[in-house]
Design a protein around this motif. Structure first.
Motif, short mmCIF file in Angstrom:
data_model
loop_
_atom_site.label_atom_id
_atom_site.label_comp_id
_atom_site.label_asym_id
_atom_site.label_seq_id
_atom_site.Cartn_x
_atom_site.Cartn_y
_atom_site.Cartn_z
N ALA A 493 43.77 9.43 37.55
CA ALA A 493 44.06 10.82 37.91
C ALA A 493 43.61 11.24 39.30
N PRO A 494 42.48 10.76 39.85
CA PRO A 494 42.06 11.24 41.17
C PRO A 494 42.96 10.79 42.32
N TYR A 495 43.91 9.90 42.07
CA TYR A 495 44.67 9.29 43.15
C TYR A 495 46.08 9.88 43.24
N THR A 496 46.51 10.15 44.47
CA THR A 496 47.87 10.62 44.71
C THR A 496 48.86 9.52 44.42
N CYS A 497 48.49 8.27 44.75
CA CYS A 497 49.37 7.12 44.53
C CYS A 497 48.56 5.95 43.99
N VAL A 498 49.14 5.25 43.04
CA VAL A 498 48.53 4.05 42.47
C VAL A 498 49.53 2.89 42.60
N VAL A 499 49.02 1.73 43.03
CA VAL A 499 49.87 0.55 43.21
C VAL A 499 49.47 -0.52 42.22
N THR A 500 50.43 -1.05 41.48
CA THR A 500 50.22 -2.26 40.70
C THR A 500 50.86 -3.41 41.45
N GLY A 501 50.24 -4.59 41.38
CA GLY A 501 50.58 -5.69 42.26
C GLY A 501 51.69 -6.58 41.77
N SER A 502 51.56 -7.88 42.06
CA SER A 502 52.67 -8.81 41.90
C SER A 502 53.02 -9.12 40.45
N HIS A 503 52.08 -8.89 39.51
CA HIS A 503 52.33 -9.42 38.17
C HIS A 503 51.41 -8.78 37.12
N PRO A 504 51.49 -7.48 36.91
CA PRO A 504 50.65 -6.83 35.88
C PRO A 504 51.26 -7.04 34.49
N GLU A 505 51.24 -8.28 34.03
CA GLU A 505 52.02 -8.69 32.86
C GLU A 505 51.36 -8.31 31.54
N TYR A 506 50.04 -8.38 31.46
CA TYR A 506 49.33 -8.25 30.18
C TYR A 506 48.65 -6.89 30.12
N ILE A 507 49.14 -6.05 29.21
CA ILE A 507 48.78 -4.64 29.20
C ILE A 507 48.44 -4.21 27.77
N SER A 508 47.33 -3.52 27.62
CA SER A 508 46.99 -2.96 26.31
C SER A 508 47.70 -1.62 26.11
N ARG A 509 47.72 -1.16 24.89
CA ARG A 509 48.33 0.14 24.59
C ARG A 509 47.64 1.24 25.40
N GLU A 510 46.33 1.16 25.51
CA GLU A 510 45.60 2.19 26.25
C GLU A 510 46.00 2.22 27.72
N VAL A 511 46.22 1.05 28.31
CA VAL A 511 46.64 0.99 29.71
C VAL A 511 48.06 1.54 29.86
N TRP A 512 48.95 1.14 28.97
CA TRP A 512 50.33 1.63 29.01
C TRP A 512 50.34 3.15 28.94
N GLU A 513 49.59 3.71 28.01
CA GLU A 513 49.60 5.16 27.82
C GLU A 513 48.93 5.89 28.99
N ALA A 514 47.95 5.26 29.62
CA ALA A 514 47.31 5.88 30.78
C ALA A 514 48.29 5.98 31.94
N PHE A 515 49.07 4.93 32.19
CA PHE A 515 50.07 4.99 33.25
C PHE A 515 51.15 6.02 32.92
N ASP A 516 51.55 6.07 31.66
CA ASP A 516 52.56 7.05 31.25
C ASP A 516 52.05 8.47 31.48
N ALA A 517 50.81 8.73 31.10
CA ALA A 517 50.23 10.06 31.30
C ALA A 517 50.08 10.39 32.78
N TYR A 518 49.71 9.39 33.57
CA TYR A 518 49.56 9.59 35.02
C TYR A 518 50.90 9.97 35.64
N GLN A 519 51.96 9.25 35.27
CA GLN A 519 53.28 9.55 35.83
C GLN A 519 53.79 10.90 35.35
N ARG A 520 53.52 11.26 34.11
CA ARG A 520 53.94 12.56 33.59
C ARG A 520 53.26 13.71 34.31
N SER A 521 52.06 13.48 34.79
CA SER A 521 51.29 14.56 35.42
C SER A 521 51.51 14.65 36.93
#
Length: 744
Positions: A493-521
């Motif tokens: 949340a504190p960041y205007t922009c977040v970058v994920t790199g070349s291969h963020p392949e392995y993701i937990s539900r909590e990580v998926w939902e955090a990115f979804d909430a970040y993009q929604r906000s």
């Protein structure tokens, strides 16, 4: 060549904050000392065609010359029950469990024991070197043994047990096959003479799936490969029918004073403990994290998740090569100064040994402190993916590697070391010695491909983006998906922009939902990779930097789990791909994995979406008549290795602007298995327009936006021509606009 393996180590914790301590656990079989320095990693890829190894040495208050000793790694999982009065309060007894052996006949293996190998005292139920079930008791220099006449079969359930009748002086070993059809029957009961009285060794633990090497209870041997379900110990002599009733039972009357232990592996599934249901509470501790949530002998196929019917998942799959903790002593301790920037860091170790210089690195990460951003931009270190690939031996182990790569393999020192030293533990792409897949990966061991000079896939590729940030003078923080998992969207949340790199392949539900909430906000997300947000994983609830995944029956996989074993033991959630869990990557980042292309990489061609005047900020300074990214360190192009595409049916947002595509990949473009519904000759990239890399942009809620490149090779093209190229220009244009708080 540079010697990268004469000294190895791991950092614990793997991720630290400024002000926190990190310990480096080092080992060398040949060096007595090395020169150590802490470095901040800018680029970890040694490829001479690129920037090369670029690190910045940091001031650190510790002795630069560090002493080294050889520290051994002892793989192999088992359950250890500490010595207790209840284990010596009887003479006659029966012991047994349901077994599903995976390597009978390979070597002697112990199933249940209270045995001291150095003194050859105690008792052990196991398999002999030929795969026969054997029961051995020994004391005072004498040994008694009984064994079955037929060897057990691999991957077939049996009830296996033994008894000692002290009054009659008889030993018995017994087997009952769960499926006696078609030559599978191994049912047998054999008796032999035994002692009438024994003094059991003191202070020796009861061990499941191994036995104690000595009286200290710290070293173990005789590791068993396979599943064990519902082990029992009873202070009476039971025939096979009585043992069967004991092992089938899941509830026991406390009035049965002769029940010494009845372990139920379906309890406390995510823990490192095993539960005893008897009145003695002889609970045990698991060593080296074997695989839990496994189907037992009573699994009937009515469910594929242990949470639905735990009593059918009372098995643990033990492996002789399980490795979750190297248990090395720390060599150097260091407190990260408060003023250090977040980033990729490493302990660099140098020495002279023979004709080759030694330079080895131990990687770790300094996170940006929660709630104290130093920049508007954050780069996410994909530690879940780094762990999933940790010490991969895949290139040599899979027989089709050279065909897939269209070339002869070139092996590094690290590749050779892992082949010769599998005790370091392999990746979730590899298989155990018994052929079952590695589903758990921990950072408490040397990881050779998560450091500078290591295999460039993932970690090395990601450092090319860090190098580009440094070259362009862009300030940034580094955060980790490990922290996003545990602390949620507040990390983003504190960041205007977040970058994920070349291969963020392995993701937990909590990580998926955090990115979804970040993009929604209103957050802006730049996904500069391919094959991202693909596999669903879980993090261990109490052990840091430890992940679990199950391959299941879908996705691009190097092994498949057994039927009924797709649910994660750590959480009970289904594993497999996010697509098969109803969350295709397209829903989050607009594109999703569709194929691999290792033969070469390609440029993108611009589409009409890039010509929209409203997006002139995105293409500013770029010639849209020229191909995008016809260069790069991975196959001479910006689109390649693993690639993602737009797919409206899988959830690419309606507002997605399709900017460019690389859809002429040739026959080396291989579709992911989930993309192939029926087989025909036209599925490869030379005839299949669905095998492609797409470049997209789409706005999100509250002025946010997402930009995705759909290619692992993208970040490895940034440094071409002194960083003056259209891939670099486009990345910079997007980043500049995404950091501008004006709503998109």
């Amino acid at each position: 060549m540079t010697d990268t393996t004469s000294v190895l180590g791991y950092a614990w914790p793997m991720v630290v904050s400024p002000g926190e301590e990190v310990a480096f656990h080092l080992s060398s079989p040949s060096l007595a000392k090395a020169e150590a320095a802490l470095v901040r990693v800018r680029c970890g890829d040694p490829d001479p065609a690129g920037p090369g190894i670029r690190v910045h040495e940091m001031a650190a208050p510790f002795e630069r010359t560090v002493p080294l000793v050889h520290q051994t790694i002892r793989p192999g999982s088992c359950a250890i029950v500490a010595d207790a009065p209840a284990l010596t309060s009887f003479q006659s007894f029966t012991v047994g469990a349901f077994l599903w052996p995976t390597m009978p006949g390979e070597r002697a293996q112990t199933i249940l024991s209270r045995w001291r190998a150095d003194a050859q005292e105690g008792w052990r139920l196991g398999l002999d070197a030929d795969g026969h079930l054997e029961f051995v008791v020994a004391a005072g220099g004498r040994t008694w043994r009984v064994a079955t006449g037929a060897a057990l079969l691999s991957r077939e359930w049996v009830l296996a047990g033994a008894s000692w009748d002290a009054e009659a002086g008889r030993l018995a070993v017994m087997v009952r096959s769960a499926d006696p059809q078609a030559g599978r029957d191994r049912s047998e009961c054999v008796e032999a003479a035994g002692p009438t009285q024994l003094e059991w060794p003191a202070s020796v633990p009861l061990v499941i799936a191994a036995h104690a090497s000595d009286g200290g209870g710290q070293l173990f041997d005789g590791f068993y490969d396979g599943k064990i379900d519902r082990p029992r110990l009873h202070a009476s002599v039971q025939p096979i029918d009585g043992l069967h009733r004991l092992c089938e039972g899941v509830n026991f009357p406390m009035a049965d004073a002769r029940l010494i232990a009845a372990w139920d592996f379906s309890r406390e599934m995510a823990s490192e403990s095993v539960t005893d249901l008897s009145a003695h509470h002889l609970h045990g501790k698991l060593r080296q994290m074997p695989t839990r949530g496994m189907t037992g002998a009573n699994w009937d196929g009515s469910t594929d998740r242990w949470t639905d019917c735990p009593e059918q998942y009372g098995a643990i799959h033990f492996h002789s090569d399980d490795m979750a903790d190297a248990e090395w002593e720390p060599t150097v301790r260091f407190t990260v100064p408060a003023e250090w920037r977040s980033g990729f860091y490493a302990l660099r170790l140098r020495a002279e040994a023979g004709d080759e210089p030694v330079e080895s690195f131990v990687g770790f990460f300094v996170r940006a402190e929660l709630g104290k951003p130093r920049s508007k931009l954050a780069f996410v270190a994909s530690t879940g993916t780094f762990l999933a690939y940790a010490n991969s031996a895949l290139r040599l182990d899979q027989v089709h590697a050279e065909a897939m790569l269209e070339g002869v393999l070139t092996l590094s020192r690290d590749d050779v070391y892992i082949q010769e030293h599998r005790e370091v533990g392999l990746s979730t792409y590899d298989t155990h010695a018994d052929g079952s897949g590695w589903s758990i990966s921990s950072a408490r061991r040397p990881i050779l491909n998560m450091r500078p000079r290591g295999n460039v896939f993932n970690y090395g590729n990601d450092t090319h983006f860090i190098d580009w940030l440094e070259e362009t003078g862009q300030d940034y923080d580094v955060i980790t998906d490990d922290d996003i998992h545990r602390r949620g969207v507040q990390v983003l949340a504190p960041y205007t922009c977040v970058v994920t790199g070349s291969h963020p392949e392995y993701i937990s539900r909590e990580v998926w939902e955090a990115f979804d909430a970040y993009q929604r906000s209103g957050g802006r997300h730049m996904y500069l990779g391919g094959n991202g947000f693909y596999w669903r994983i879980a993090y261990h609830p109490t052990v840091p930097h430890t992940i679990e995944m199950r391959r299941g029956m879908t996705g691009l996989r190097t092994w498949e789990g057994e039927a009924g074993e797709t649910a994660l033991a750590f959480t009970g959630e289904p594993s497999s791909t996010w697509r098969s869990n109803g969350r295709p990557p397209q829903r989050l980042v607009g594109v999703g994995f569709d194929g691999q292309v290792f033969t070469h990489s390609s440029p993108y061609r611009w589409l009409d979406g890039a010509k929209d005047p409203a997006l002139s900020w995105l293409t500013d300074g770029i010639d849209l008549a020229a191909p995008l990214g016809d260069f790069g360190l991975r196959g001479n192009g910006a689109a390649g290795v693993e690639i993602d595409r737009v797919d409206w049916s899988l959830g690419s947002p309606p507002g997605t602007v399709w900017l460019a595509t690389a859809d002429r990949l040739g026959y080396g473009g291989t579709p992911a298995p989930e993309e192939i519904l029926t087989l025909h000759r036209g599925v490869m990239g030379d005839q299949n327009a669905q095998v492609r890399a797409d470049l997209v942009y789409f706005p999100t809620a509250n002025g946010g936006a997402v930009f995705s490149t759909g290619s692992i090779a993208w970040v490895c093209a940034l440094s071409h021509a002194g960083y003056r190229n259209n891939v670099s220009q486009l990345t910079g244009n997007v980043l500049k606009r995404f950091l501008d708080p004006t709503p998109l």
